[in-house]
Design a protein around this motif. Structure first.
Motif, PDB file in Angstrom:
ATOM      1  N   GLU A 147     112.005  56.783  39.696  1.00  0.00           N
ATOM      2  CA  GLU A 147     111.448  57.617  40.768  1.00  0.00           C
ATOM      3  C   GLU A 147     111.564  59.110  40.464  1.00  0.00           C
ATOM      4  O   GLU A 147     111.136  59.942  41.269  1.00  0.00           O
ATOM      5  CB  GLU A 147     112.168  57.341  42.103  1.00  0.00           C
ATOM      6  N   GLY A 148     112.207  59.466  39.367  1.00  0.00           N
ATOM      7  CA  GLY A 148     112.420  60.897  39.074  1.00  0.00           C
ATOM      8  C   GLY A 148     113.286  61.548  40.143  1.00  0.00           C
ATOM      9  O   GLY A 148     113.080  62.713  40.515  1.00  0.00           O
ATOM     10  N   ALA A 149     114.273  60.789  40.635  1.00  0.00           N
ATOM     11  CA  ALA A 149     115.055  61.264  41.786  1.00  0.00           C
ATOM     12  C   ALA A 149     116.343  61.991  41.376  1.00  0.00           C
ATOM     13  O   ALA A 149     117.014  62.566  42.223  1.00  0.00           O
ATOM     14  CB  ALA A 149     115.413  60.064  42.674  1.00  0.00           C
ATOM     15  N   ILE A 150     116.660  61.946  40.062  1.00  0.00           N
ATOM     16  CA  ILE A 150     117.972  62.480  39.649  1.00  0.00           C
ATOM     17  C   ILE A 150     117.815  63.889  39.070  1.00  0.00           C
ATOM     18  O   ILE A 150     116.946  64.143  38.231  1.00  0.00           O
ATOM     19  CB  ILE A 150     118.638  61.532  38.624  1.00  0.00           C
ATOM     20  N   VAL A 151     118.667  64.782  39.549  1.00  0.00           N
ATOM     21  CA  VAL A 151     118.704  66.143  39.006  1.00  0.00           C
ATOM     22  C   VAL A 151     120.078  66.345  38.384  1.00  0.00           C
ATOM     23  O   VAL A 151     121.105  66.127  39.038  1.00  0.00           O
ATOM     24  CB  VAL A 151     118.482  67.202  40.114  1.00  0.00           C
ATOM     25  N   HIS A 152     120.086  66.745  37.112  1.00  0.00           N
ATOM     26  CA  HIS A 152     121.353  67.039  36.438  1.00  0.00           C
ATOM     27  C   HIS A 152     121.511  68.551  36.391  1.00  0.00           C
ATOM     28  O   HIS A 152     120.723  69.244  35.754  1.00  0.00           O
ATOM     29  CB  HIS A 152     121.369  66.445  35.025  1.00  0.00           C
ATOM     30  N   HIS A 153     122.537  69.050  37.045  1.00  0.00           N
ATOM     31  CA  HIS A 153     122.675  70.506  37.184  1.00  0.00           C
ATOM     32  C   HIS A 153     123.286  71.166  35.954  1.00  0.00           C
ATOM     33  O   HIS A 153     123.329  72.386  35.890  1.00  0.00           O
ATOM     34  CB  HIS A 153     123.507  70.824  38.440  1.00  0.00           C
ATOM     35  N   LYS A 154     123.756  70.367  34.999  1.00  0.00           N
ATOM     36  CA  LYS A 154     124.330  70.961  33.781  1.00  0.00           C
ATOM     37  C   LYS A 154     123.338  70.906  32.627  1.00  0.00           C
ATOM     38  O   LYS A 154     123.671  71.235  31.491  1.00  0.00           O
ATOM     39  CB  LYS A 154     125.611  70.206  33.366  1.00  0.00           C
ATOM     40  N   MET A 155     122.149  70.411  32.901  1.00  0.00           N
ATOM     41  CA  MET A 155     121.168  70.275  31.824  1.00  0.00           C
ATOM     42  C   MET A 155     119.874  70.972  32.235  1.00  0.00           C
ATOM     43  O   MET A 155     119.621  71.193  33.418  1.00  0.00           O
ATOM     44  CB  MET A 155     120.915  68.781  31.523  1.00  0.00           C
ATOM     45  N   ASP A 156     119.059  71.304  31.213  1.00  0.00           N
ATOM     46  CA  ASP A 156     117.795  71.986  31.467  1.00  0.00           C
ATOM     47  C   ASP A 156     116.763  70.933  31.885  1.00  0.00           C
ATOM     48  O   ASP A 156     116.211  70.219  31.041  1.00  0.00           O
ATOM     49  CB  ASP A 156     117.361  72.717  30.191  1.00  0.00           C
ATOM     50  N   MET A 157     116.492  70.866  33.177  1.00  0.00           N
ATOM     51  CA  MET A 157     115.614  69.804  33.679  1.00  0.00           C
ATOM     52  C   MET A 157     114.180  69.950  33.145  1.00  0.00           C
ATOM     53  O   MET A 157     113.451  68.970  33.075  1.00  0.00           O
ATOM     54  CB  MET A 157     115.623  69.799  35.215  1.00  0.00           C
ATOM     55  N   SER A 158     113.805  71.165  32.749  1.00  0.00           N
ATOM     56  CA  SER A 158     112.431  71.338  32.242  1.00  0.00           C
ATOM     57  C   SER A 158     112.280  70.704  30.845  1.00  0.00           C
ATOM     58  O   SER A 158     111.170  70.578  30.329  1.00  0.00           O
ATOM     59  CB  SER A 158     112.068  72.819  32.181  1.00  0.00           C
ATOM     60  N   ASN A 159     113.410  70.329  30.238  1.00  0.00           N
ATOM     61  CA  ASN A 159     113.345  69.730  28.906  1.00  0.00           C
ATOM     62  C   ASN A 159     113.360  68.197  28.960  1.00  0.00           C
ATOM     63  O   ASN A 159     113.492  67.534  27.937  1.00  0.00           O
ATOM     64  CB  ASN A 159     114.503  70.255  28.039  1.00  0.00           C
ATOM     65  N   PHE A 160     113.238  67.648  30.141  1.00  0.00           N
ATOM     66  CA  PHE A 160     113.059  66.190  30.294  1.00  0.00           C
ATOM     67  C   PHE A 160     111.554  65.958  30.442  1.00  0.00           C
ATOM     68  O   PHE A 160     110.997  66.207  31.505  1.00  0.00           O
ATOM     69  CB  PHE A 160     113.808  65.670  31.525  1.00  0.00           C
ATOM     70  N   VAL A 161     110.928  65.518  29.379  1.00  0.00           N
ATOM     71  CA  VAL A 161     109.464  65.430  29.361  1.00  0.00           C
ATOM     72  C   VAL A 161     109.066  63.957  29.387  1.00  0.00           C
ATOM     73  O   VAL A 161     109.697  63.126  28.726  1.00  0.00           O
ATOM     74  CB  VAL A 161     108.926  66.123  28.081  1.00  0.00           C
ATOM     75  N   GLU A 162     108.010  63.651  30.144  1.00  0.00           N
ATOM     76  CA  GLU A 162     107.526  62.260  30.198  1.00  0.00           C
ATOM     77  C   GLU A 162     107.237  61.742  28.784  1.00  0.00           C
ATOM     78  O   GLU A 162     106.555  62.419  28.001  1.00  0.00           O
ATOM     79  CB  GLU A 162     106.220  62.183  30.995  1.00  0.00           C
ATOM     80  N   ILE A 163     107.738  60.562  28.454  1.00  0.00           N
ATOM     81  CA  ILE A 163     107.534  60.036  27.095  1.00  0.00           C
ATOM     82  C   ILE A 163     106.141  59.413  26.951  1.00  0.00           C
ATOM     83  O   ILE A 163     105.499  59.521  25.918  1.00  0.00           O
ATOM     84  CB  ILE A 163     108.628  58.987  26.745  1.00  0.00           C
ATOM     85  N   GLY A 164     105.644  58.801  28.001  1.00  0.00           N
ATOM     86  CA  GLY A 164     104.329  58.161  27.910  1.00  0.00           C
ATOM     87  C   GLY A 164     104.408  56.924  27.037  1.00  0.00           C
ATOM     88  O   GLY A 164     105.489  56.495  26.641  1.00  0.00           O
ATOM     89  N   ASP A 165     103.262  56.375  26.666  1.00  0.00           N
ATOM     90  CA  ASP A 165     103.309  55.117  25.915  1.00  0.00           C
ATOM     91  C   ASP A 165     102.808  55.269  24.481  1.00  0.00           C
ATOM     92  O   ASP A 165     102.506  54.309  23.812  1.00  0.00           O
ATOM     93  CB  ASP A 165     102.525  54.021  26.651  1.00  0.00           C
ATOM     94  N   ASN A 166     102.701  56.509  23.981  1.00  0.00           N
ATOM     95  CA  ASN A 166     102.144  56.656  22.626  1.00  0.00           C
ATOM     96  C   ASN A 166     103.180  57.097  21.590  1.00  0.00           C
ATOM     97  O   ASN A 166     102.829  57.572  20.524  1.00  0.00           O
ATOM     98  CB  ASN A 166     100.973  57.652  22.630  1.00  0.00           C
TER      99      ASN A 166
END
Ligand SMILES: Cc1cc2nc3c(=O)[nH]c(=O)nc-3n(C[C@H](O)[C@H](O)[C@H](O)COP(=O)(O)O)c2cc1C
Length: 289
Positions: free
Chosen positions: A53-72
């Protein structure tokens, strides 16, 4: 606020986070709670990456660097194996610099290589300056000349004695041979350590981490294979790694942070030679149990 928060409007209470990481999450009576802190969380980011659900926020990490992997994000297996088999250790390079942005990209990819306990202490030195490279190469040759002279003396002393092990005799012989090979090559104007490669990348880490050598080798391998996708080729340089560990003039030149040691070294450049065939190698002897 804890290290991790869960957006309750998005959370479906599926509990995948608690399944993956029972140290930082718990699920009780269908309610998932996060209690990540410095004692429970190794900053692996798996919780954020897994959450459907994309419900988790990690406050010690750069959330903008969690990128959707997709299927390719996969490759055709045989093509990938051909790519691995086509890798060679290159020792002849074009006289062409590697652009800074390419090197930056290659260093950056290493951050995504795994590290023991997610230590992430690998650092890199990129030496592109020909004078610097020459100096490091010369110091390495000096080191092996010294080692070789010591080995020759020991071999002389060992003559006729039967107490020495074959292994130590062989090591002495190898060192003596290195001395001769390297000093002759240098005298002929050849760079027998870095082969005048346009970039030398030195991976180092704090030695008091769980797996510093593995971490650096995995990083350098990740970089070397990525480099191949850009027309670059790489070669591991164990000779320099040894000199960096054992010869003070080299370590002084490198100015590593306190507690750090060199664990993997790679040269890189645009190859002069094109290998046309894969090469034969021993099969991996395997015991199936
Ligand atoms: C850990 C390690 C250290 C190495 N050190 C050197 C080195 O100091 N100088 C060199 O010319 N090649 C070095 N090599 C390259 C090997 O000689 C090479 O990998 C081997 O001959 C097989 O050739 P290939 O890589 O083309 O398959 C090293 C390779 C590894 C894996």
């Amino acid at each position: 606020m804890g290290w991790v928060t869960i957006d309750k409007d998005k959370c479906s209470e599926c509990g995948i986070c608690a399944l993956r990481c029972p140290f930082s999450f718990s699920k009780q009576d269908s309610v998932v709670t996060a209690h990540a802190d410095e004692n429970s969380c190794s900053l692996c980011g798996h919780c954020v990456s897994l959450c459907p659900e994309g419900a988790i926020v990690h406050h010690k990490m750069d959330m903008s660097n969690f990128v959707e992997i997709g299927d390719n994000a996969t490759f055709e297996t045989d093509a990938f194996i051909r790519f691995i088999r086509a890798r060679r250790s290159h020792r002849h390079f074009k006289d062409k610099d590697i652009p800074r942005e390419i090197l930056e990209k290659l260093i950056d990819v290493c951050r995504y290589a795994p590290t023991g306990g997610n230590a992430q202490t690998v650092r890199a030195i990129v030496a592109q300056n020909p004078k610097k490279r020459q100096k490091l190469s010369d110091l390495t040759v000096d080191f092996f000349i010294q080692m070789g002279e010591g080995a020759e003396k020991t071999l002389e002393e060992m003559k006729g004695r039967e107490t020495e092990s074959i292994a130590s005799l062989e090591t002495m012989q190898i060192l003596a041979n290195y001395k001769n090979r390297l000093s002759m090559a240098r005298a002929a104007g050849y760079d027998p350590v870095f082969y005048k490669a346009p970039a030398v990348v030195i991976f180092h880490s704090h030695s008091q981490t769980r797996t510093p050598k593995d971490d650096c080798v995995i990083a350098s391998t990740t970089m070397s294979l990525t480099a191949r996708t850009m027309g670059l080729e790489a070669t591991y340089i164990g000779l320099f790694e040894m000199a960096a560990k054992m010869y003070q003039p080299v370590s002084e030149e490198l100015k590593l942070p306190p507690g750090h040691e060199v664990y993997s070294v790679v040269i890189m450049g645009y190859p002069k030679l094109a290998y046309l065939r894969t090469v034969d190698r021993n099969p991996i002897k395997t015991r199936w149990e």
